[in-house]
Design a protein around this motif. Structure first.
Motif, PDB file in Angstrom:
ATOM      1  N   ARG A   1       3.462   1.279 -13.831  1.00  0.00           N
ATOM      2  CA  ARG A   1       3.657  -0.145 -13.573  1.00  0.00           C
ATOM      3  C   ARG A   1       2.560  -0.755 -12.720  1.00  0.00           C
ATOM      4  NH1 ARG A   1      10.014  -1.349 -13.045  1.00  0.00           N
ATOM      5  NH2 ARG A   1      10.659  -0.102 -14.817  1.00  0.00           N
ATOM      6  N   GLY A   2       1.537   0.035 -12.392  1.00  0.00           N
ATOM      7  CA  GLY A   2       0.412  -0.489 -11.626  1.00  0.00           C
ATOM      8  C   GLY A   2       0.584  -0.416 -10.127  1.00  0.00           C
ATOM      9  N   ARG A   3       1.619   0.259  -9.657  1.00  0.00           N
ATOM     10  CA  ARG A   3       1.831   0.409  -8.211  1.00  0.00           C
ATOM     11  C   ARG A   3       1.089   1.637  -7.719  1.00  0.00           C
ATOM     12  NH1 ARG A   3       8.209   0.096  -8.848  1.00  0.00           N
ATOM     13  NH2 ARG A   3       7.579   1.771 -10.214  1.00  0.00           N
ATOM     14  N   PHE A   4       0.711   1.621  -6.439  1.00  0.00           N
ATOM     15  CA  PHE A   4       0.047   2.778  -5.851  1.00  0.00           C
ATOM     16  C   PHE A   4       1.047   3.908  -5.673  1.00  0.00           C
ATOM     17  CE2 PHE A   4      -2.781  -0.597  -4.141  1.00  0.00           C
ATOM     18  CZ  PHE A   4      -3.933  -0.172  -4.763  1.00  0.00           C
ATOM     19  N   ALA A   5       0.599   5.142  -5.990  1.00  0.00           N
ATOM     20  CA  ALA A   5       1.460   6.313  -5.881  1.00  0.00           C
ATOM     21  C   ALA A   5       0.657   7.480  -5.330  1.00  0.00           C
ATOM     22  CB  ALA A   5       2.051   6.677  -7.231  1.00  0.00           C
ATOM     23  N   CYS A   6       1.313   8.350  -4.588  1.00  0.00           N
ATOM     24  CA  CYS A   6       0.696   9.563  -4.066  1.00  0.00           C
ATOM     25  C   CYS A   6       0.577  10.560  -5.213  1.00  0.00           C
ATOM     26  CB  CYS A   6       1.551  10.129  -2.936  1.00  0.00           C
ATOM     27  SG  CYS A   6       0.918  11.647  -2.219  1.00  0.00           S
ATOM     28  N   ARG A   7      -0.612  11.072  -5.455  1.00  0.00           N
ATOM     29  CA  ARG A   7      -0.795  12.016  -6.558  1.00  0.00           C
ATOM     30  C   ARG A   7      -0.334  13.416  -6.199  1.00  0.00           C
ATOM     31  NH1 ARG A   7      -6.245  10.907  -9.946  1.00  0.00           N
ATOM     32  NH2 ARG A   7      -5.493   9.030 -10.956  1.00  0.00           N
ATOM     33  N   ILE A   8      -0.177  13.705  -4.928  1.00  0.00           N
ATOM     34  CA  ILE A   8       0.272  15.031  -4.502  1.00  0.00           C
ATOM     35  C   ILE A   8       1.778  15.163  -4.716  1.00  0.00           C
ATOM     36  CG2 ILE A   8       0.423  16.588  -2.526  1.00  0.00           C
ATOM     37  CD1 ILE A   8      -2.116  15.045  -1.489  1.00  0.00           C
ATOM     38  N   CYS A   9       2.527  14.144  -4.307  1.00  0.00           N
ATOM     39  CA  CYS A   9       3.995  14.182  -4.381  1.00  0.00           C
ATOM     40  C   CYS A   9       4.555  13.432  -5.588  1.00  0.00           C
ATOM     41  CB  CYS A   9       4.587  13.565  -3.125  1.00  0.00           C
ATOM     42  SG  CYS A   9       4.022  14.308  -1.612  1.00  0.00           S
ATOM     43  N   ARG A  10       3.745  12.600  -6.229  1.00  0.00           N
ATOM     44  CA  ARG A  10       4.186  11.760  -7.352  1.00  0.00           C
ATOM     45  C   ARG A  10       5.222  10.722  -6.923  1.00  0.00           C
ATOM     46  NH1 ARG A  10       0.433  13.011 -11.081  1.00  0.00           N
ATOM     47  NH2 ARG A  10       0.357  15.215 -11.548  1.00  0.00           N
ATOM     48  N   GLU A  11       5.128  10.256  -5.674  1.00  0.00           N
ATOM     49  CA  GLU A  11       6.042   9.239  -5.150  1.00  0.00           C
ATOM     50  C   GLU A  11       5.297   7.924  -4.961  1.00  0.00           C
ATOM     51  OE1 GLU A  11       9.358   9.384  -4.269  1.00  0.00           O
ATOM     52  OE2 GLU A  11       9.438  11.389  -5.151  1.00  0.00           O
ATOM     53  N   SER A  12       5.987   6.800  -5.145  1.00  0.00           N
ATOM     54  CA  SER A  12       5.386   5.494  -4.897  1.00  0.00           C
ATOM     55  C   SER A  12       5.186   5.299  -3.400  1.00  0.00           C
ATOM     56  CB  SER A  12       6.289   4.381  -5.424  1.00  0.00           C
ATOM     57  OG  SER A  12       6.349   4.442  -6.826  1.00  0.00           O
ATOM     58  N   LEU A  13       4.097   4.633  -3.038  1.00  0.00           N
ATOM     59  CA  LEU A  13       3.809   4.395  -1.634  1.00  0.00           C
ATOM     60  C   LEU A  13       4.666   3.261  -1.105  1.00  0.00           C
ATOM     61  CD1 LEU A  13      -0.080   4.660  -1.551  1.00  0.00           C
ATOM     62  CD2 LEU A  13       1.615   6.439  -1.164  1.00  0.00           C
ATOM     63  N   VAL A  14       5.082   3.398   0.138  1.00  0.00           N
ATOM     64  CA  VAL A  14       5.936   2.418   0.794  1.00  0.00           C
ATOM     65  C   VAL A  14       5.067   1.593   1.735  1.00  0.00           C
ATOM     66  CG1 VAL A  14       7.887   2.132   2.346  1.00  0.00           C
ATOM     67  CG2 VAL A  14       7.891   3.976   0.679  1.00  0.00           C
ATOM     68  N   VAL A  15       5.264   0.280   1.731  1.00  0.00           N
ATOM     69  CA  VAL A  15       4.505  -0.597   2.609  1.00  0.00           C
ATOM     70  C   VAL A  15       5.088  -0.479   4.011  1.00  0.00           C
ATOM     71  CG1 VAL A  15       3.861  -2.970   3.100  1.00  0.00           C
ATOM     72  CG2 VAL A  15       3.973  -2.175   0.751  1.00  0.00           C
ATOM     73  N   GLY A  16       4.220  -0.146   4.948  1.00  0.00           N
ATOM     74  CA  GLY A  16       4.645   0.012   6.336  1.00  0.00           C
ATOM     75  C   GLY A  16       4.383  -1.258   7.119  1.00  0.00           C
ATOM     76  N   SER A  17       3.650  -1.123   8.199  1.00  0.00           N
ATOM     77  CA  SER A  17       3.373  -2.267   9.056  1.00  0.00           C
ATOM     78  C   SER A  17       2.272  -3.132   8.460  1.00  0.00           C
ATOM     79  CB  SER A  17       2.940  -1.784  10.442  1.00  0.00           C
ATOM     80  OG  SER A  17       1.764  -1.019  10.352  1.00  0.00           O
ATOM     81  N   GLU A  18       2.464  -4.435   8.572  1.00  0.00           N
ATOM     82  CA  GLU A  18       1.456  -5.382   8.103  1.00  0.00           C
ATOM     83  C   GLU A  18       0.753  -5.952   9.318  1.00  0.00           C
ATOM     84  OE1 GLU A  18       2.698  -8.283   5.313  1.00  0.00           O
ATOM     85  OE2 GLU A  18       3.929  -6.878   4.193  1.00  0.00           O
TER      86      GLU A  18
ATOM     87  N   SER B   1       2.252   4.194   3.053  1.00  0.00           N
ATOM     88  CA  SER B   1       2.464   5.613   3.324  1.00  0.00           C
ATOM     89  C   SER B   1       3.375   6.231   2.269  1.00  0.00           C
ATOM     90  CB  SER B   1       3.079   5.799   4.707  1.00  0.00           C
ATOM     91  OG  SER B   1       4.326   5.162   4.782  1.00  0.00           O
ATOM     92  N   CYS B   2       3.260   7.550   2.136  1.00  0.00           N
ATOM     93  CA  CYS B   2       4.085   8.304   1.202  1.00  0.00           C
ATOM     94  C   CYS B   2       5.331   8.768   1.950  1.00  0.00           C
ATOM     95  CB  CYS B   2       3.305   9.505   0.670  1.00  0.00           C
ATOM     96  SG  CYS B   2       4.275  10.556  -0.415  1.00  0.00           S
ATOM     97  N   PRO B   3       6.529   8.493   1.432  1.00  0.00           N
ATOM     98  CA  PRO B   3       7.746   8.911   2.132  1.00  0.00           C
ATOM     99  C   PRO B   3       7.960  10.419   2.102  1.00  0.00           C
ATOM    100  CG  PRO B   3       8.307   7.902   0.040  1.00  0.00           C
ATOM    101  CD  PRO B   3       6.823   7.751   0.214  1.00  0.00           C
ATOM    102  N   GLU B   4       7.333  11.114   1.170  1.00  0.00           N
ATOM    103  CA  GLU B   4       7.546  12.550   1.013  1.00  0.00           C
ATOM    104  C   GLU B   4       6.657  13.369   1.945  1.00  0.00           C
ATOM    105  OE1 GLU B   4       9.796  15.476  -0.703  1.00  0.00           O
ATOM    106  OE2 GLU B   4       9.930  13.357  -1.177  1.00  0.00           O
ATOM    107  N   CYS B   5       5.342  13.114   1.942  1.00  0.00           N
ATOM    108  CA  CYS B   5       4.412  13.947   2.712  1.00  0.00           C
ATOM    109  C   CYS B   5       3.883  13.267   3.974  1.00  0.00           C
ATOM    110  CB  CYS B   5       3.248  14.397   1.839  1.00  0.00           C
ATOM    111  SG  CYS B   5       2.177  13.057   1.278  1.00  0.00           S
TER     112      CYS B   5
END
Length: 63
Positions: A18-35, A43-47
């Motif tokens: 879907r065009g979202r950034f994802a961690c290639r190590i864990c295969r999880e979508s990145l979560v937006v942290g502090s702006e 950041s990746c919630p898994e690693c």
């Protein structure tokens, strides 16, 4: 902390179907942290790795 562009270059970050950034190590979508004023931390919630994406700088033509 690396930039999101550097993470793409190193192969740590990719985009999912879907065009979202994802961690290639864990295969999880990145979560937006502090702006912050100059960018966003993703950041990746898994690693718990994090990358910084900078906000676009808009130019004015003056006048």
């Amino acid at each position: 902390m690396k930039s999101i562009r550097r993470g793409l270059w190193d192969g740590e970050v990719g985009k999912d179907t879907r065009g979202r950034f994802a961690c290639r190590i864990c295969r999880e979508s990145l979560v937006v942290g502090s702006e912050e004023g100059d960018g966003t931390e993703r950041s990746c919630p898994e690693c718990d790795r994090s990358w910084k994406s900078t906000a676009p700088r808009w130019r004015t033509t003056g006048g």
